[in-house]
Write a protein that holds these residues in place. Structure first.
Motif, short mmCIF file in Angstrom:
data_model
loop_
_atom_site.label_atom_id
_atom_site.label_comp_id
_atom_site.label_asym_id
_atom_site.label_seq_id
_atom_site.Cartn_x
_atom_site.Cartn_y
_atom_site.Cartn_z
N LEU A 56 -60.66 -18.49 -28.94
CA LEU A 56 -60.28 -19.19 -27.72
C LEU A 56 -59.49 -20.46 -28.01
CD1 LEU A 56 -63.58 -18.76 -25.68
CD2 LEU A 56 -61.37 -17.70 -25.16
N GLN A 57 -59.84 -21.17 -29.08
CA GLN A 57 -59.09 -22.35 -29.45
C GLN A 57 -57.67 -21.99 -29.89
OE1 GLN A 57 -59.77 -25.34 -28.95
NE2 GLN A 57 -61.95 -25.82 -29.19
N GLU A 61 -53.83 -22.99 -28.22
CA GLU A 61 -52.64 -23.47 -28.93
C GLU A 61 -51.37 -22.86 -28.36
OE1 GLU A 61 -53.24 -22.74 -33.06
OE2 GLU A 61 -55.06 -23.95 -33.17
N PHE A 62 -51.48 -21.65 -27.81
CA PHE A 62 -50.33 -21.02 -27.17
C PHE A 62 -50.07 -21.63 -25.79
CE2 PHE A 62 -51.32 -17.82 -30.34
CZ PHE A 62 -50.06 -17.36 -30.71
N GLU A 72 -64.20 -20.22 -20.41
CA GLU A 72 -64.95 -19.45 -21.40
C GLU A 72 -65.41 -20.33 -22.56
OE1 GLU A 72 -66.06 -16.35 -21.32
OE2 GLU A 72 -65.28 -16.19 -19.29
N LEU A 73 -64.52 -21.23 -23.00
CA LEU A 73 -64.90 -22.15 -24.08
C LEU A 73 -66.07 -23.03 -23.66
CD1 LEU A 73 -61.71 -23.52 -25.86
CD2 LEU A 73 -63.78 -22.66 -26.95
N SER A 74 -66.04 -23.54 -22.44
CA SER A 74 -67.11 -24.40 -21.95
C SER A 74 -68.44 -23.66 -21.95
CB SER A 74 -66.77 -24.89 -20.54
OG SER A 74 -67.79 -25.74 -20.06
N LYS A 75 -68.42 -22.40 -21.53
CA LYS A 75 -69.66 -21.62 -21.50
C LYS A 75 -70.22 -21.41 -22.91
CE LYS A 75 -68.36 -18.03 -19.04
NZ LYS A 75 -68.52 -16.76 -18.31
N VAL A 76 -69.33 -21.11 -23.86
CA VAL A 76 -69.81 -20.90 -25.23
C VAL A 76 -70.39 -22.19 -25.80
CG1 VAL A 76 -69.18 -20.19 -27.58
CG2 VAL A 76 -68.11 -19.08 -25.62
#
Length: 564
Positions: A56-57, A61-62, A72-76
């Motif tokens: 996800l990170q 970058e894209f 999704e990153l916040s949930k993980v």
């Protein structure tokens, strides 16, 4: 076909991806972005959060402007306990899609975990407007206001909700009560509960809550009234009986206390853990008082009936009866415990074999000892008891094995180590391993030089073998100096002198033993006969031998000594 089904499942879970604005990306970069996103989802499916974060990170970058990726990153990060990172990406997600309910709800959860009340209130106000869940978010806003210390605003919100209904809503009254208690306004909390029992006078739970409130505020009179009203509605409610019992205890009303405690304990609705805790407290407080023991026994019987598969209940019963010296009852309960899950514990078997030895159930103790050796090969105290049981039962080889095993794993506890030495001395004497027996006894006496029992026994064993008689004489004289007028010790002293052929002195000592009760011991009377025979007093010797046989001595070994 399997790949298509899997892809459809992923897309159905994350429909926001279909709405991502990928303008400005080359077709190649867009494909890479999609690939990274779906690899992240695959990592989630395989429970690999580290890989999911990595993918996800890279996707960010894209393009850092895709709300779904931040979401999704916040949930993980939340799942991994990295709340600050979860907060950042949660904020970015709603910044990019401010009307996305799922992202707002997740952000609300993140703020709540960080206790960021001001920001949380703003988000809850937004969700109130757009979620379609008005009641839920009005309640949450009230909770947040209370957490911020805005108690009046919290109550005002709940009152506003109540106006939408024609009758009092118990949940709202309960919430208001709790807020007033947090605000240290007990009178207002009481008013809410009083209003509740007035509207719903036949609901036992509300009377119980009112009673608990009064108990917490040390108003025993009103608490008792509330609980008694509860019992009118539900006479079998154990919590009310418990509460009244403890009120009576504080008032030193013993009769009232035991009446309600017994009524509570008659209920099958008392949890096993609670029942055991009550009984333990009661046993500690008054288990030695006869008038209380009757109540305890009744409650234990109820516990055994309600919890027939509870090892803890039967162990507690066993402990109670063992403390009273009612060993037969205790033994039955300990044995029952070992047939139940979690009942085959070292301390339970220690009680069982200890009682069997105390009651002289030697064969049963030896059977228990075999189980102990099998189940607890590393429990030195149990091995000691097993060794004693084997010794008592004449299983000398098993006794030696158990005692030696326990001896070899005992470190630090010098007293226990030495007790093993003493018993190993005994068993090796029986097994005729005389050098080992002597070594154990000598080391034991080096550390316990005034143990008159061991001094006596070791001296006697040496006398039987006619070995180290000077050492034996010193030990028997010492044991007789420590405990004078013991006919058994005097007999050993006389026998050592006999083996040293000091017959006159031996006669003097054994006659003292006979005067002190030795005349009723077959072994002492046989020794008396041997000493008299050595002195040529055949008639007296024959009389002593006949007396020994009459007392139960070994006829086959004694009769040949009787001269015509």
């Amino acid at each position: 076909m399997r790949k298509l089904i899997c892809l459809g499942f992923v897309i159905s879970l994350f429909p926001a991806w279909a709405q991502v604005d990928s303008s400005g990306l080359t077709e190649r970069r867009e494909l890479l972005l999609q690939e990274l996103f779906f690899e992240a989802l695959a990592a989630r499916a395989t429970e690999n959060p580290k890989k999911q974060i990595e993918k996800l990170q890279k996707a960010l970058e894209f393009n850092d402007e895709i709300a779904t990726i931040h979401y999704e990153l916040s949930k993980v990060y939340m799942e991994e306990g990295e709340k600050e990172q979860a907060l950042y990406h949660g904020y970015r997600a709603i910044e990019l899609e401010s009307d996305n309910i799922w992202m707002l709800k997740h952000y609300e959860k993140t703020l709540l975990s960080l206790e960021m009340w001001d920001d949380l209130l703003v988000i809850q106000q937004e969700l109130l407007e757009i979620s379609g869940e008005s009641l839920l978010y009005r309640l949450r806003i009230s909770e947040t206001q209370a957490a911020m210390g805005n108690y009046k605003k919290a109550i005002r919100e709940l009152n506003s909700i109540q106006k939408d209904f024609d009758e009092i809503i118990p949940d709202l009254a309960e919430r208001k009560k709790n807020i007033w208690l947090i605000a240290n306004k007990p009178k207002r909390a009481e008013k809410e509960m009083r209003r509740l029992v007035k509207v719903y006078p036949d609901v036992p739970e509300y009377w119980g809550a009112l009673g608990n409130f009064y108990r917490a505020n040390n108003n025993n009179r009103k608490a008792k009234e509330a609980f008694l009203r509860l019992l009118e509605l539900n006479p079998q409610e154990p919590r009310a009986h418990f509460a009244i019992a403890y009120i009576y205890r504080n008032e030193k009303n013993t009769e009232g206390f035991f009446y309600h405690l017994r009524e509570a304990m008659k209920s099958e609705n008392v949890a096993e853990k609670d029942r055991i805790e009550v009984l333990i407290s009661l046993i500690r407080a008054g288990g030695n008082l006869p008038e209380i023991q009757t109540y305890i026994e009744e409650m234990l019987q109820n516990a055994e009936s309600f919890h027939p598969e509870s090892a803890g209940v039967f162990v507690l019963s066993g402990d109670f009866y063992a403390t009273l010296g009612k060993y037969e009852k205790a033994l039955l309960r300990y044995q029952r415990a070992t047939t139940l899950p979690d009942g085959r514990k070292a301390e339970v078997f220690q009680q069982i074999i200890g009682i069997q030895l105390e009651l002289r159930k030697i064969e049963e103790a030896a059977k228990t000892a075999k189980t102990i050796v099998e189940l607890f090969p590393n429990q030195n105290q149990l091995l000691l008891l097993a060794g004693i049981a084997f010794l008592e039962n004449g299983d000398d080889t098993l006794a030696n094995e158990a005692l030696l095993a326990g001896f070899n794993i005992t470190f630090g506890d010098l007293n226990l180590k030495n007790e093993f030495r003493r018993l190993l001395g005994e068993v090796n004497h029986r097994l005729k391993n005389h050098s080992e027996s002597d070594a154990y006894f000598e080391k034991y006496l080096e550390l316990n030089p005034n143990d008159e029992v061991t001094l006596n026994n070791f001296a006697y064993y040496l006398a039987l073998r006619k070995e180290k008689l000077d050492q034996a004489l010193k030990m028997t004289e010492k044991s007789n100096n420590i405990e004078r007028n013991n006919p058994t010790y005097l007999d050993t002293w006389a026998w050592v002198l006999f083996q040293k052929e000091e017959y006159s002195k031996a006669l003097e000592i054994i006659e003292r033993a006979i005067d002190l009760g030795g005349k009723n011991e077959p072994e002492i009377m046989e020794h008396y006969g041997d000493i008299l025979r050595a002195l040529g007093k055949n008639k007296e010797a024959n009389q002593a031998y006949n007396k020994a046989i009459k007392l139960g001595g070994n006829r086959e070994s004694i009769e040949p000594k009787i001269l015509p």
